[in-house]
Design a protein around this motif. Structure first.
Motif, short mmCIF file in Angstrom:
data_model
loop_
_atom_site.label_atom_id
_atom_site.label_comp_id
_atom_site.label_asym_id
_atom_site.label_seq_id
_atom_site.Cartn_x
_atom_site.Cartn_y
_atom_site.Cartn_z
N UNK A 1 12.43 7.22 6.92
CA UNK A 1 12.11 6.61 8.18
C UNK A 1 12.50 7.71 9.35
N UNK A 2 13.16 8.69 9.22
CA UNK A 2 13.75 9.81 10.19
C UNK A 2 12.47 10.53 9.99
N UNK B 1 0.89 -1.11 0.19
CA UNK B 1 -0.03 -0.19 0.21
C UNK B 1 0.81 1.28 -0.08
N UNK B 2 2.08 1.05 0.72
CA UNK B 2 2.85 2.12 0.53
C UNK B 2 3.35 2.89 -0.81
N UNK B 3 3.22 1.89 -2.02
CA UNK B 3 3.52 2.21 -3.24
C UNK B 3 2.32 2.84 -4.00
N UNK B 4 1.39 3.37 -3.23
CA UNK B 4 0.53 4.19 -3.83
C UNK B 4 0.86 5.54 -4.50
N UNK C 1 9.55 9.81 9.40
CA UNK C 1 8.17 9.28 9.73
C UNK C 1 8.41 9.22 11.18
N UNK C 2 9.50 8.96 11.99
CA UNK C 2 9.83 8.92 13.36
C UNK C 2 9.29 10.13 13.99
N UNK C 3 9.06 11.28 13.29
CA UNK C 3 8.63 12.61 13.98
C UNK C 3 7.29 12.78 14.05
N UNK C 4 6.40 11.83 13.68
CA UNK C 4 4.79 11.94 13.73
C UNK C 4 4.50 12.18 15.34
N UNK C 5 3.79 13.07 15.35
CA UNK C 5 3.19 13.53 16.79
C UNK C 5 1.92 12.66 16.97
N UNK D 1 3.17 9.30 5.54
CA UNK D 1 3.55 8.65 4.35
C UNK D 1 5.00 8.34 4.06
N UNK D 2 5.62 9.28 4.83
CA UNK D 2 7.23 8.98 4.79
C UNK D 2 7.39 7.68 5.76
N UNK D 3 6.77 7.54 6.79
CA UNK D 3 7.13 6.46 7.78
C UNK D 3 6.68 5.04 6.93
N UNK D 4 5.57 4.86 6.15
CA UNK D 4 5.20 3.69 5.41
C UNK D 4 6.18 3.67 4.36
N UNK D 5 6.42 4.54 3.46
CA UNK D 5 7.24 4.34 2.38
C UNK D 5 8.84 4.27 2.75
N UNK D 6 9.16 4.67 3.91
CA UNK D 6 10.61 4.32 4.37
C UNK D 6 10.70 2.81 5.00
#
Length: 431
Positions: free
Chosen positions: A424-425, A148-151, A427-431, A394-399
């Motif tokens: 991934x970096x 699904x990340x490749x949407x 994506x890890x900043x998500x609050x 989206x960054x977290x899923x794709x990373x």
């Protein structure tokens, strides 16, 4: 009259049409047309050309450049996609056509199209990934699984657009780049250099940018060897297209790691780099370009480089430089120059003062302020008009999924590890 109108002898005009003009056995379906229309409508640098030739199982996805890219195209094959929750399943309804599409060694993508009510979604899978999934052979009930990340959205389109353009251009220039390696060593020994683009005829625009960037990297690191104080960096990138090198080029990754290892890991030391991103440049950028720009700055923050962002248009004239206080200013331009690069050093107090004032002004008036990297990046996203919640998700899923399954580069000058780490970096900043 017919010969005059069509330019062929009458006997040829009344013969059966040649194979290249034979209409497709199955007309272009509404799903393929809708996919092509949605891609072209959403991304102006993109065009999906549908084939009507008989026996061919693929279409052509064309990518235009805006400021740096030369433009390129790749083959695509469309399949209907069904949702499987965390992934999409592409039913192989015509295995012979897919086999024909996957057999050639040229780059290709499989696009899975999914329509539900008014929602039309497209998923992307690299041809080599598809080939590996189906290596046991194809049958009427075969299927491909796409994460699904490749949407296909602004994030994935920007990455595909960047990789396809830079990879194809660098492959086209590979022999020229290799042949110029010794010449670059000669230039490094000179105090001031600015070779014209005509000095290396035949280079693509991306190839010229790569050589300029690579020489500036060598020039800067050579003059940082005896640095006795913490350097200050200033970069001239203003658009996502010109920032792509930070995300993809191997020498850029090595450059950042060298700076981090030498200067940014010492207690109390804070390496800074300034960008100048006027509002006019932001407004003139498409969302996918802004995402590439954001990721480039996030890459630097990941490597413990504190980024300041000026929005003052007059600062765009400042050279790309590295200031070693009390020693020298290293000038290194490969963007917005008449030649392939412009490189020099200046040890005058007046020049060092001017560069220090420019960097200090950007630091005190940054539009992306903050005491920490997450604070600065969130402020930057706001300035660029990016949705922080969507972006980090989206960054977290794709990373986590990785890029290569969606599109993989072929040039030895490109690597995906830093881009994936940056995703991934963020994506890890998500609050």
């Amino acid at each position: 009259m017919l010969e005059q109108l069509f330019g062929f002898p009458a006997e040829d005009l009344f013969r059966p049409a040649p194979v290249v003009l034979r209409p497709a056995a199955v007309p272009v379906g509404p799903e393929r047309i809708r996919t092509a229309q949605s891609i072209e409508t959403r991304w102006a640098t993109s065009r999906l050309s549908l084939t009507t030739a008989a026996g061919r199982g693929w279409d052509t996805w064309e990518f235009d450049g805006r400021r740096v890219f030369d433009g390129t195209s790749l083959a695509v094959h469309l399949q209907t996609a069904d949702s499987l929750g965390s992934s999409a399943r592409l039913s192989v309804t015509e295995p012979e056509q897919l086999t024909e599409f996957l057999r050639p060694v040229r780059r290709g993508l499989v696009l899975g199209t999914q329509a539900a009510n008014d929602d039309h979604r497209v998923f992307v899978l690299d041809a080599l990934t598809a080939r590996n999934q189906l290596r046991v052979g194809l049958s009427a009930d075969s299927s491909l699984v796409v994460p699904a990340a490749y949407l296909l959205d602004d994030l994935t389109y920007g990455i595909i657009w960047a990789i396809a353009n830079t990879d194809d251009a660098l492959l086209a220039d590979d022999q020229l780049i290799h042949a110029e390696h010794d010449a670059l060593n000669t230039y490094l020994a000179l105090p001031r250099t600015a070779p014209s683009r005509s000095s290396i005829p035949g280079l693509t625009a991306v190839g010229a940018a790569w050589i300029g960037s690579y020489f500036c990297y060598r020039h800067i690191t050579r003059h940082l060897a005896d640095a006795s104080s913490l350097p200050v960096f200033w970069t001239r990138e203003q658009y996502g297209e010109s920032c792509v090198g930070w995300l993809l080029w191997v020498h850029k990754h090595q450059y950042l790691r060298e700076i981090e290892d030498r200067f940014a890991t010492q207690p109390g030391h804070e390496v800074t780099r300034a960008f100048c991103l006027p509002e006019a440049a932001v407004k003139d950028s498409e969302p996918y370009e802004l995402l590439l720009l954001f990721l480039s700055i996030a890459l630097m923050e990941m490597h413990h480089v504190h980024v300041h962002v000026s929005d003052e248009s007059e600062m765009t004239a400042v050279d790309g430089f590295v200031l070693v206080p009390g020693q020298r200013a290293v000038i290194a331009n490969w963007l917005r120059t008449e030649g392939i690069w412009q490189a020099a050093t200046n040890g005058s107090h007046a020049a060092m003062r001017d560069y220090a004032e420019a960097a200090g002004h950007a630091a005190h008036h940054s539009v992306a302020p903050g005491a920490t990297a997450p604070e600065r990046l969130q402020a930057l996203a706001s300035y660029l008009g990016l949705d922080w919640v969507w972006l980090t998700r989206r960054c977290r899923a794709l990373g986590e999924q990785g890029i290569a399954g969606m599109i993989r580069p072929r040039s030895r000058l490109i690597a995906l590890d830093e881009l994936e780490s940056t995703l991934r970096f963020v994506g890890a900043l998500a609050t």
